[in-house]
Design a protein around this motif. Structure first.
Motif, PDB file in Angstrom:
ATOM      1  N   ALA A   1       0.828  -1.214   0.000  1.00 44.86           N
ATOM      2  CA  ALA A   1       0.000   0.000   0.000  1.00 44.86           C
ATOM      3  C   ALA A   1       0.864   1.267   0.000  1.00 44.86           C
ATOM      4  CB  ALA A   1      -0.935  -0.007   1.206  1.00 44.86           C
TER       5      ALA A   1
ATOM      6  N   LYS B   1       3.382   1.920  -1.645  1.00 44.50           N
ATOM      7  CA  LYS B   1       3.865   2.312  -2.965  1.00 44.50           C
ATOM      8  C   LYS B   1       3.175   3.591  -3.433  1.00 44.50           C
ATOM      9  CE  LYS B   1       0.663  -0.450  -5.744  1.00 44.50           C
ATOM     10  NZ  LYS B   1       0.540  -1.604  -6.623  1.00 44.50           N
ATOM     11  N   LEU B   2       2.066   3.930  -2.784  1.00 44.17           N
ATOM     12  CA  LEU B   2       1.347   5.161  -3.096  1.00 44.17           C
ATOM     13  C   LEU B   2       2.248   6.389  -2.945  1.00 44.17           C
ATOM     14  CD1 LEU B   2      -1.338   6.521  -3.838  1.00 44.17           C
ATOM     15  CD2 LEU B   2      -1.835   6.620  -1.388  1.00 44.17           C
TER      16      LEU B   2
ATOM     17  N   GLU C   1       4.196   6.577  -6.147  1.00 41.58           N
ATOM     18  CA  GLU C   1       3.247   6.904  -7.211  1.00 41.58           C
ATOM     19  C   GLU C   1       2.848   8.376  -7.141  1.00 41.58           C
ATOM     20  OE1 GLU C   1       0.174   4.054  -6.414  1.00 41.58           O
ATOM     21  OE2 GLU C   1       1.177   2.467  -7.559  1.00 41.58           O
ATOM     22  N   THR C   2       2.683   8.880  -5.929  1.00 40.83           N
ATOM     23  CA  THR C   2       2.327  10.291  -5.753  1.00 40.83           C
ATOM     24  C   THR C   2       3.464  11.193  -6.208  1.00 40.83           C
ATOM     25  OG1 THR C   2       0.832   9.749  -3.940  1.00 40.83           O
ATOM     26  CG2 THR C   2       1.610  12.027  -4.071  1.00 40.83           C
TER      27      THR C   2
ATOM     28  N   ILE D   1      -4.895  13.174  -1.839  1.00 41.35           N
ATOM     29  CA  ILE D   1      -4.568  11.760  -2.056  1.00 41.35           C
ATOM     30  C   ILE D   1      -4.458  11.038  -0.710  1.00 41.35           C
ATOM     31  CG2 ILE D   1      -2.703  10.185  -2.773  1.00 41.35           C
ATOM     32  CD1 ILE D   1      -2.233  12.158  -5.156  1.00 41.35           C
TER      33      ILE D   1
ATOM     34  N   GLN E   1      -6.735   7.942   2.446  1.00 40.26           N
ATOM     35  CA  GLN E   1      -6.095   6.683   2.813  1.00 40.26           C
ATOM     36  C   GLN E   1      -6.291   6.362   4.296  1.00 40.26           C
ATOM     37  OE1 GLN E   1      -4.821   4.903   0.234  1.00 40.26           O
ATOM     38  NE2 GLN E   1      -5.566   6.679  -0.910  1.00 40.26           N
TER      39      GLN E   1
END
Length: 121
Positions: free
Chosen positions: A39, A41-42, A45-46, A69, A73
Motif C-alpha cells: 500500500a 507504494k502510493l 506513485e504520488t 490523495i 487513505q
C-alpha cells in the motif's frame, strides 16, 4: 548549510534504492506488514504524479492534490509535503525556470515514518 558554514564536508548524492513497487528501501520498512508495504507504494506513485504536474500546475495546487490523495487513505497520514530548490533546499511556492527543484514527502504508515524525495523535471 555546508557551503554557508564552510564545513570541510563533501556531499555526494546517490540514487534511491527502491523495492520493485517503488517504495524507497529503508530499515524502517521491516516494521511494516507486507500488505502495508504494498500500500505504501502510493508514496512513490504520488511523487511521480507530482513530477507530471510540475510546471503545469501551481505549487499550491500540487500540495492540495497531494493532501487530497492521503486524506483518502486509511492507516496513512501525510506528515508533510514540500517542493524546494535543490541547491538551497529552501521551500518554494513558485517555479523559476533556471532552477532545479525536488519534492520531499513524509508519510506515517501504521506508526512507521516513511521518507522519500524526487528530483522534478
Amino acid at each position: 548549510m555546508v557551503e554557508k558554514k564552510h564545513l570541510p564536508v563533501k556531499i555526494t548524492g546517490v540514487p534511491i534504492y527502491r523495492a520493485e513497487n517503488g517504495l524507497a528501501l529503508s530499515s524502517r520498512n521491516q516494521r511494516l506488514h507486507e500488505d502495508r508495504k504494498e500500500a505504501s507504494k502510493l508514496i512513490y506513485e504520488t511523487l511521480n504524479k507530482v513530477n507530471d504536474w510540475f510546471r503545469t500546475v501551481t505549487i499550491p495546487e500540487i500540495k492540495e492534490r497531494v493532501e487530497d490523495i492521503f486524506d483518502e487513505q486509511q492507516g496513512m497520514k501525510l506528515e508533510y509535503f514540500l517542493i524546494a530548490d535543490e541547491n538551497t533546499l529552501q521551500e518554494t511556492d513558485f517555479f523559476y525556470k533556471d532552477r532545479n527543484f525536488r519534492a520531499f514527502i513524509v508519510v506515517v504508515v501504521d506508526g512507521v515514518r516513511l521518507i522519500d524525495n524526487m528530483h522534478l523535471d
